[in-house]
Design a protein around this motif. Structure first.
Motif, PDB file in Angstrom:
ATOM      1  N   LEU A  32       1.013  -1.280   0.029  1.00  0.00           N
ATOM      2  CA  LEU A  32       0.552   0.184  -0.216  1.00  0.00           C
ATOM      3  C   LEU A  32       0.341   1.366  -0.151  1.00  0.00           C
ATOM      4  O   LEU A  32       0.393   2.074  -0.651  1.00  0.00           O
ATOM      5  N   ASN A  33       1.694   1.017   1.027  1.00  0.00           N
ATOM      6  CA  ASN A  33       3.222   2.361   0.432  1.00  0.00           C
ATOM      7  C   ASN A  33       3.624   2.381  -0.420  1.00  0.00           C
ATOM      8  O   ASN A  33       3.998   4.288  -0.682  1.00  0.00           O
ATOM      9  N   THR A  34       3.579   1.251  -1.253  1.00  0.00           N
ATOM     10  CA  THR A  34       4.469   1.184  -2.395  1.00  0.00           C
ATOM     11  C   THR A  34       4.303   2.385  -3.627  1.00  0.00           C
ATOM     12  O   THR A  34       4.376   3.008  -4.694  1.00  0.00           O
ATOM     13  N   PHE A  35       2.654   1.988  -3.117  1.00  0.00           N
ATOM     14  CA  PHE A  35       1.562   2.474  -4.799  1.00  0.00           C
ATOM     15  C   PHE A  35       1.865   4.196  -4.685  1.00  0.00           C
ATOM     16  O   PHE A  35       0.939   4.678  -6.146  1.00  0.00           O
ATOM     17  N   ASN A  38      -0.880   9.209  -2.847  1.00  0.00           N
ATOM     18  CA  ASN A  38      -2.426   9.475  -2.911  1.00  0.00           C
ATOM     19  C   ASN A  38      -3.747   8.302  -1.786  1.00  0.00           C
ATOM     20  O   ASN A  38      -4.346   8.640  -1.534  1.00  0.00           O
ATOM     21  N   ILE A  39      -2.579   6.979  -2.354  1.00  0.00           N
ATOM     22  CA  ILE A  39      -3.634   5.947  -1.707  1.00  0.00           C
ATOM     23  C   ILE A  39      -3.535   6.306  -0.572  1.00  0.00           C
ATOM     24  O   ILE A  39      -4.497   5.660   0.283  1.00  0.00           O
ATOM     25  N   VAL A  40      -1.963   6.195   0.076  1.00  0.00           N
ATOM     26  CA  VAL A  40      -1.735   6.100   1.559  1.00  0.00           C
ATOM     27  C   VAL A  40      -2.915   7.276   2.012  1.00  0.00           C
ATOM     28  O   VAL A  40      -3.783   7.490   3.692  1.00  0.00           O
ATOM     29  N   GLU A 115       5.706  16.238   3.182  1.00  0.00           N
ATOM     30  CA  GLU A 115       4.317  15.557   2.397  1.00  0.00           C
ATOM     31  C   GLU A 115       3.092  16.475   2.772  1.00  0.00           C
ATOM     32  O   GLU A 115       1.574  16.195   2.342  1.00  0.00           O
ATOM     33  N   THR A 116       3.040  16.578   3.507  1.00  0.00           N
ATOM     34  CA  THR A 116       1.612  17.721   4.102  1.00  0.00           C
ATOM     35  C   THR A 116       1.653  19.180   3.697  1.00  0.00           C
ATOM     36  O   THR A 116       2.871  20.254   4.057  1.00  0.00           O
ATOM     37  N   LYS A 117       0.859  20.092   3.551  1.00  0.00           N
ATOM     38  CA  LYS A 117       0.368  21.142   3.718  1.00  0.00           C
ATOM     39  C   LYS A 117       0.413  22.234   4.897  1.00  0.00           C
ATOM     40  O   LYS A 117       0.324  21.452   5.757  1.00  0.00           O
ATOM     41  N   LYS A 229      10.428   6.723  -9.491  1.00  0.00           N
ATOM     42  CA  LYS A 229      10.337   8.187 -10.103  1.00  0.00           C
ATOM     43  C   LYS A 229       8.246   8.154 -10.404  1.00  0.00           C
ATOM     44  O   LYS A 229       8.075   8.816 -10.622  1.00  0.00           O
ATOM     45  N   ARG A 230       8.313   6.542 -10.629  1.00  0.00           N
ATOM     46  CA  ARG A 230       7.191   6.519 -11.027  1.00  0.00           C
ATOM     47  C   ARG A 230       5.650   6.819  -9.916  1.00  0.00           C
ATOM     48  O   ARG A 230       4.980   7.475 -10.447  1.00  0.00           O
ATOM     49  N   THR A 231       6.457   6.281  -8.505  1.00  0.00           N
ATOM     50  CA  THR A 231       5.173   6.062  -7.754  1.00  0.00           C
ATOM     51  C   THR A 231       5.496   7.388  -6.392  1.00  0.00           C
ATOM     52  O   THR A 231       4.845   7.789  -5.585  1.00  0.00           O
ATOM     53  N   GLY A 232       6.471   8.138  -6.041  1.00  0.00           N
ATOM     54  CA  GLY A 232       6.906   9.045  -5.379  1.00  0.00           C
ATOM     55  C   GLY A 232       7.105   9.042  -4.613  1.00  0.00           C
ATOM     56  O   GLY A 232       7.011   9.894  -3.478  1.00  0.00           O
ATOM     57  N   THR A 233       7.413   7.431  -4.093  1.00  0.00           N
ATOM     58  CA  THR A 233       8.210   7.047  -2.661  1.00  0.00           C
ATOM     59  C   THR A 233       8.937   6.538  -2.203  1.00  0.00           C
ATOM     60  O   THR A 233       9.662   5.914  -3.226  1.00  0.00           O
TER      61      THR A 233
END
Length: 375
Positions: A32-35, A38-40, A115-117, A229-233
């Protein structure tokens, strides 16, 4: 979760089955964290509502469905001593450890700050509010579960501790509700909450290892500091944490005492990490508070936190049960010393030379304030 599996599928809660379930869950958390973020983020929002609504459902069921409850006096004052120690104050202090163990993880807001506004406000506010909400919701939940105990005698409580489900609260649900289906539903809510907590733990842990890696603070930093680079994680850091968690949990298969020593060190280490910046902040008169802070209460809360952490660290290294044998001995002090010595050796052999050396983070932190503002 093992209690739920026991009631629904008849799975016996043994160290082996528990370990297999743990591996399955943490691998799912890693995926889940890899994807992607946004999902997390979505699941984190679901988690917040799940916890709030879940507590309301459990509390409501425990007050509406049982035919009887323990009175307020019993709920707040009944004393059950299963430690083997006869000195009451010591037993009471040992009872604080479970509550202290659960009050961890609120630092997650800091780990995902990048990753927080509006992180300078949202992160500290998230830390404080998570504690406040946990105090209120947790107190109501614990009061409701305790009041729902049907047999308040020492024999009855001992029966809860020896429940076939492996989890006393699960047995309380079964006894109080007298409705196995509803009891399973409440356990399902609890399992969902645990699942979301596990996911958040992997998120925070991976971000922390990623941050350390950017500063060359751990061996193999170049590998763990890479971002997909693809997932940003920080995928490598995520799976580093997953694998290390499995390794650290492995002793539970063979020796519960060894596993408890590892978890004790984890809690002690967390609180030392929590209170160290607080202590240094109180000593540094030139420190400039951020835009969201406790104001005039900062000093009072800070020193109370320092004193409290010193107290609970002492408690965590004391023997919790009597008689003290090779199986009941508290090995946390030994483990803490080993970890401390290992950290010192690694610092002088590796960290002192490489920490924040030629890293983007190091260069960033040495910029003048006006340069930082230009960024």
């Amino acid at each position: 979760m093992m209690a739920f599996a026991n009631l629904v599928w008849g799975v016996e809660p043994t160290p082996q089955t528990t370990f297999l379930l743990f591996i399955a869950l943490i691998v799912v958390h890693g995926l889940l964290n890899t994807f992607g973020v946004n999902i997390v983020s979505l699941l984190s929002n679901v988690s917040a509502w799940w916890h709030i609504v879940g507590v309301l459902v459990i509390v409501g069921a425990l007050w509406i469905m049982p035919t009887q409850h323990q009175d307020v006096g019993w709920t707040f004052t009944h004393w059950y001593n299963g430690t083997g120690w006869s000195f009451g104050p010591y037993v009471f202090l040992m009872g604080l450890l479970m509550a202290q163990y659960t009050y961890t993880g609120y630092d997650a807001s800091a780990h995902v700050a990048e990753e927080t506004k509006n992180a300078s406000i949202a992160a500290p506010k998230g830390i404080v509010m998570s504690v406040v909400i946990s105090i209120i919701g947790g107190w109501i939940l614990l009061f409701s579960i305790t009041a729902a105990i049907q047999d308040g005698s020492d024999k009855g409580i001992a029966g809860l501790l020896g429940s076939q489900t492996g989890l006393p609260p699960a047995q309380i649900f079964l006894d109080a509700l007298n409705n196995p289906t509803m009891a399973k539903f409440l356990l399902f809510i609890v399992c969902g909450a645990q699942f979301f907590c596990g996911m958040a733990s992997v998120t925070a842990n991976s971000r922390m290892s990623y941050a350390f890696s950017r500063d060359n603070a751990i061996p193999g930093s170049r590998i763990w500091a890479k971002v997909n680079k693809r997932t940003g994680t920080p995928t490598n850091s995520i799976w580093l944490c997953v694998v290390l968690s499995i390794i650290l949990t492995t002793p539970a298969l063979f020796n519960t005492t060894a596993y408890l020593a590892v978890t004790s060190v984890a809690v002690i280490g967390l609180y030392i990490a929590y209170v160290t910046p607080v202590f240094l902040r109180r000593l540094d008169k030139s420190f400039v508070p951020g835009p969201w802070n406790l104001g005039r209460w900062s000093a009072v809360v800070g020193w109370i936190a320092v004193v409290w952490v010193v107290l609970i660290i002492i408690l965590f290294v004391l023997p919790p049960v009597n008689p003290i044998t090779i199986d009941t001995f508290n090995y946390a002090p030994v483990a803490v010393v080993v970890v401390a010595l290992l950290s010192i050796v690694l610092w002088f052999a590796y960290g002192k030379r490489d920490f924040m050396a030629s890293s983007v983070e190091a260069e960033h932190l040495t910029l003048a304030p006006e340069k930082l503002l230009e960024e």
